[in-house]
Design a protein around this motif. Structure first.
Motif, PDB file in Angstrom:
ATOM      1  N   LYS A 406      17.819 -41.858 -39.485  1.00  0.00           N
ATOM      2  CA  LYS A 406      17.741 -40.843 -40.553  1.00  0.00           C
ATOM      3  C   LYS A 406      17.420 -39.449 -40.043  1.00  0.00           C
ATOM      4  N   GLY A 407      17.306 -39.278 -38.728  1.00  0.00           N
ATOM      5  CA  GLY A 407      16.909 -37.974 -38.193  1.00  0.00           C
ATOM      6  C   GLY A 407      15.389 -37.911 -38.175  1.00  0.00           C
ATOM      7  N   GLU A 408      14.825 -37.254 -37.180  1.00  0.00           N
ATOM      8  CA  GLU A 408      13.374 -37.272 -36.965  1.00  0.00           C
ATOM      9  C   GLU A 408      12.616 -36.727 -38.168  1.00  0.00           C
ATOM     10  N   SER A 409      11.473 -37.354 -38.498  1.00  0.00           N
ATOM     11  CA  SER A 409      10.660 -36.837 -39.600  1.00  0.00           C
ATOM     12  C   SER A 409       9.995 -35.541 -39.144  1.00  0.00           C
ATOM     13  N   GLN A 410       9.704 -34.673 -40.102  1.00  0.00           N
ATOM     14  CA  GLN A 410       9.182 -33.347 -39.782  1.00  0.00           C
ATOM     15  C   GLN A 410       7.696 -33.415 -39.479  1.00  0.00           C
ATOM     16  N   GLU A 411       7.232 -32.542 -38.570  1.00  0.00           N
ATOM     17  CA  GLU A 411       5.810 -32.501 -38.234  1.00  0.00           C
ATOM     18  C   GLU A 411       5.403 -31.046 -38.055  1.00  0.00           C
ATOM     19  N   LEU A 412       4.287 -30.681 -38.661  1.00  0.00           N
ATOM     20  CA  LEU A 412       3.778 -29.324 -38.531  1.00  0.00           C
ATOM     21  C   LEU A 412       2.698 -29.335 -37.456  1.00  0.00           C
ATOM     22  N   ASN A 413       2.990 -28.677 -36.321  1.00  0.00           N
ATOM     23  CA  ASN A 413       2.009 -28.612 -35.229  1.00  0.00           C
ATOM     24  C   ASN A 413       1.079 -27.424 -35.439  1.00  0.00           C
ATOM     25  N   ARG A 443      -0.055 -32.301 -37.195  1.00  0.00           N
ATOM     26  CA  ARG A 443      -0.583 -32.722 -35.897  1.00  0.00           C
ATOM     27  C   ARG A 443      -1.348 -31.552 -35.296  1.00  0.00           C
ATOM     28  N   VAL A 444      -2.652 -31.746 -35.112  1.00  0.00           N
ATOM     29  CA  VAL A 444      -3.466 -30.706 -34.474  1.00  0.00           C
ATOM     30  C   VAL A 444      -3.367 -30.941 -32.969  1.00  0.00           C
ATOM     31  N   ILE A 445      -2.645 -30.058 -32.283  1.00  0.00           N
ATOM     32  CA  ILE A 445      -2.409 -30.302 -30.849  1.00  0.00           C
ATOM     33  C   ILE A 445      -3.507 -29.689 -29.984  1.00  0.00           C
ATOM     34  N   ASP A 446      -4.262 -28.749 -30.545  1.00  0.00           N
ATOM     35  CA  ASP A 446      -5.376 -28.184 -29.788  1.00  0.00           C
ATOM     36  C   ASP A 446      -6.335 -27.541 -30.768  1.00  0.00           C
ATOM     37  N   ARG A 447      -7.616 -27.561 -30.396  1.00  0.00           N
ATOM     38  CA  ARG A 447      -8.593 -26.862 -31.229  1.00  0.00           C
ATOM     39  C   ARG A 447      -9.675 -26.325 -30.318  1.00  0.00           C
ATOM     40  N   GLY A 448     -10.316 -25.269 -30.742  1.00  0.00           N
ATOM     41  CA  GLY A 448     -11.350 -24.704 -29.885  1.00  0.00           C
ATOM     42  C   GLY A 448     -12.133 -23.632 -30.606  1.00  0.00           C
ATOM     43  N   VAL A 449     -13.164 -23.134 -29.921  1.00  0.00           N
ATOM     44  CA  VAL A 449     -14.031 -22.108 -30.487  1.00  0.00           C
ATOM     45  C   VAL A 449     -13.806 -20.819 -29.716  1.00  0.00           C
ATOM     46  N   GLY A 450     -13.765 -19.701 -30.444  1.00  0.00           N
ATOM     47  CA  GLY A 450     -13.604 -18.399 -29.790  1.00  0.00           C
ATOM     48  C   GLY A 450     -12.298 -17.736 -30.161  1.00  0.00           C
ATOM     49  N   ALA A 451     -12.076 -16.574 -29.574  1.00  0.00           N
ATOM     50  CA  ALA A 451     -10.887 -15.771 -29.901  1.00  0.00           C
ATOM     51  C   ALA A 451      -9.602 -16.499 -29.516  1.00  0.00           C
ATOM     52  N   ILE A 452      -8.501 -16.092 -30.161  1.00  0.00           N
ATOM     53  CA  ILE A 452      -7.184 -16.668 -29.856  1.00  0.00           C
ATOM     54  C   ILE A 452      -6.697 -16.039 -28.546  1.00  0.00           C
ATOM     55  N   THR A 453      -6.403 -16.870 -27.557  1.00  0.00           N
ATOM     56  CA  THR A 453      -6.064 -16.368 -26.216  1.00  0.00           C
ATOM     57  C   THR A 453      -4.565 -16.489 -25.948  1.00  0.00           C
ATOM     58  N   GLU A 454      -4.153 -15.911 -24.836  1.00  0.00           N
ATOM     59  CA  GLU A 454      -2.742 -15.987 -24.429  1.00  0.00           C
ATOM     60  C   GLU A 454      -2.346 -17.432 -24.120  1.00  0.00           C
ATOM     61  N   THR A 455      -3.308 -18.221 -23.618  1.00  0.00           N
ATOM     62  CA  THR A 455      -3.037 -19.640 -23.340  1.00  0.00           C
ATOM     63  C   THR A 455      -2.692 -20.378 -24.629  1.00  0.00           C
ATOM     64  N   ASN A 456      -3.428 -20.048 -25.722  1.00  0.00           N
ATOM     65  CA  ASN A 456      -3.129 -20.662 -27.025  1.00  0.00           C
ATOM     66  C   ASN A 456      -1.708 -20.314 -27.472  1.00  0.00           C
ATOM     67  N   VAL A 457      -1.335 -19.039 -27.278  1.00  0.00           N
ATOM     68  CA  VAL A 457       0.010 -18.589 -27.684  1.00  0.00           C
ATOM     69  C   VAL A 457       1.071 -19.300 -26.853  1.00  0.00           C
TER      70      VAL A 457
END
Length: 613
Positions: A406-413, A443-457
């Protein structure tokens, strides 16, 4: 004797022995415990319809499934037991006062303020510690746990009380439960004009589950429609009986706004502690306690608010807090003044940790930095394995085949970043509860405390994820990079707003559902044959409207003979028409269908999208 065959694989069966495994154990870990080859377990699971590699962290259900098949009782070690076993391997006992009775001294009670949203919990704490917190909170809702100490005089003696302020919104149930676990006494705040509300009951249940005595503060008694007697009656129904009715719960009528009877409330707390609890701790051992809250400060690095439960914490101590470690560089009290020592029941902000620990995790003081780093690394590895197992979606062969068809089910990362660890955890819990059906998921692929960094992007760009910033902003070139990579960053300061918007986004990802809308019917009265364009139907519209761009079907004697057809042309007399209404004649040509007869009915319809509720 040959080993029995399970799913075509020969594996030695057990005799009902207990196998203890850590959270996030792999098939290799299980195989070592029962002395078989990991490949056999991989093959066995494959034959049972589950695809898992030998080194992958698997969830508890999968481990239980193997245990049942091989006749072993699988016990997944709880996080608390796991941590206790880890500390015992370093010869550390957590949760025990060292020495004998003579080493124990009286410590202040730790009090949690609980109750329904907007019943005045934070106003009450403000009045008690003469500081304004409400004004700083988004939406007037407390979204962090804070800890403060106040002093009062009871029977001519100075007594200290430690307060833990817990958030008031239902999404923070986990944090509130954690507040109750660190607590000796709960103050249940109930507004005298509002009475018992859903969260009042929820807070009461937390306090009862944590087995702590409850003091009820009936707030807002200076309001004209206040009815403290009604509150007493309502809480009696839930088994909380006031002293004046012959029960053992102390009820104090207060007003946070006009600072009425606050001294009586503090006295009630001290009297309840003296009557019901034996609050003593050894101040001379290495400090142990709980992380109440933690955040990343731009100038000072990771900052943890800790509550010392036993021992005394000194500046310069080597400390392990959850998966973070370090040396106590400085300690501050709730007013920002420096502390050199923190004794039992004392909350303090600790600077000098290597990372931001999770709210509710324990902290311990150890002999040296090396031991602190070893414990922290082992805790982090275990936590990572447990997280991978939790995030791993059980993928069966049937699921794989179905998704192929049926085609892959949708997932919000999503990538979650917040200012304090408690908020991130509460937000993740709340998002996990959003349910819009099986077609889409979060799907929460990463979580953390502090400012949003370039690594997160970077991670968001690689995995098509949206970054959620809760009370935080990007740092450095993260915004620039997000624009360049096309990564969406959403900022929130109130938790319900984040939940509502993400739920709306999930509903938007659902495939649209359509329903048929009938437009009209035309009866074929004559057929004209054309060598150029085929059969032309001369019709009379007998109901509704026939549209040029609509779909049509042909009905003969009540049965559909052709469906989902397009109109090649629609004319009114000799002119092209976009639509022809009831009572008018028209000529039409059906595309790719010539088998029409007089008396057939051409029915026009269109598909309209149904909005998702």
């Amino acid at each position: 004797m040959q080993a029995p065959t399970i799913g075509g694989v020969r594996v030695r069966k057990g005799d009902g022995e207990i196998v203890r495994l850590p959270r996030g154990a792999s098939l290799t870990d299980f195989a070592e415990k029962i002395n078989v080859e990991p490949a056999q377990l991989v093959q066995m699971l494959f034959s049972l319809g589950e695809m898992v590699t030998a080194t992958e962290s698997v969830n508890e259900e999968t481990l239980q499934l193997i245990g049942e098949e091989l006749n072993y009782i699988v016990q997944v070690v709880s996080p608390e037991d796991e941590d206790r076993e880890l500390l015992e391997s370093f010869d550390i006992e957590f949760g025990e006062d060292e020495g004998d009775e003579s080493d124990l001294v009286v410590r202040p009670p730790v009090v949690t303020v609980m109750g329904h949203v907007d019943h005045g919990k934070t106003k009450l704490l403000d009045a008690l510690r003469k500081a304004n917190v409400v004004a700083k909170e988004a939406g007037g809702i407390t979204q962090h746990i804070g800890a403060y100490q106040v002093q009062t005089e009871v029977d001519g003696e100075d007594r200290r009380i430690t307060f833990i302020d817990t958030p008031g919104h239902e999404a923070f149930t986990a944090m509130r439960a954690r507040g109750a676990q660190a607590t000796d006494i709960a103050i249940l705040v109930v507004a005298a004009d509002d009475g018992v509300m859903p969260q009042t009951i929820e807070a009461l249940n937390h306090a009862k589950a944590a087995n702590v005595p409850i003091v009820v503060a009936v707030n807002k008694i200076d309001k004209p429609d206040a009815d403290p007697t009604k509150v007493r009656g309502q809480l009696t129904e839930y088994g909380l009986i006031p002293e004046e009715y012959g029960g053992d719960a102390m009820f104090v009528d207060v007003s946070a706004k006009s600072e009425l009877n606050l001294d009586k409330l503090l006295e009630a707390v001290v009297l309840t502690a003296d009557a019901s609890l034996d609050l003593r701790a050894n101040p001379d051992q290495d400090a142990q306690g709980l992380v109440v809250e933690a955040h990343l400060d731009r100038g000072r690095g990771p900052v943890a608010t800790v509550l010392v439960q036993r021992g005394t914490l000194h500046v310069g101590d080597s400390i392990v807090a959850g998966p973070a470690h370090g040396r106590v560089r400085a300690m501050l009290d709730e007013h920002g003044n420096e502390l050199s020592v923190a004794d039992p029941s004392r909350p303090a902000m600790v600077l000098g940790l290597s990372a931001v620990p999770g709210a509710g995790q324990n902290f311990i003081v150890v002999d040296d930095d090396r031991m602190a780093r070893q414990i922290a690394e082992k805790r982090e590895a275990r936590e990572r394995a447990a997280m991978q197992a939790k995030r791993r979606v059980r993928r069966t062969l049937e699921d794989f085949m179905a998704s192929m068809e049926k085609g892959e089910s949708q997932e919000l990362n999503l990538i979650l970043k917040g200012d304090v660890s408690g908020s991130v955890e509460a937000l993740e819990d709340a998002l996990a509860k959003i349910d819009v059906g099986d077609e889409v998921g979060i799907r929460v692929i990463d979580r953390g405390v502090g400012a949003i960094t370039e690594t997160n992007v970077d991670l968001a760009a690689a995995s098509d994820a949206i970054i959620i910033g809760f009370n935080v902003r990007p740092q450095g070139k993260a915004t620039e990079m997000a624009d360049k990579e096309g990564v969406e960053i959403r900022y929130y300061s109130v938790i319900y707003q984040a939940i509502d918007e993400i739920e709306a986004a999930l509903k938007g990802m659902l495939k649209p559902e359509y329903e048929e809308q009938a437009l009209g019917q035309a009866e074929i009265r004559a057929i004209f044959r054309s060598s150029k364009i085929g059969n032309i139907a001369g019709c009379m519209v007998i109901g509704g409207v026939i549209r040029r761009n609509a779909k049509v079907r042909v009905i003969r004697d009540g049965a559909v003979v052709a469906d989902n057809l397009d109109l090649a042309s629609l004319k009114r007399e000799k002119d092209d028409a976009s639509e022809v209404r009831e009572g008018f004649e028209c000529g039409l040509v059906l595309r790719n269908f010539q088998d029409i007869k007089e008396g057939d009915v051409v029915e026009a319809f269109e598909m309209r999208e149904i909005p998702r509720s």
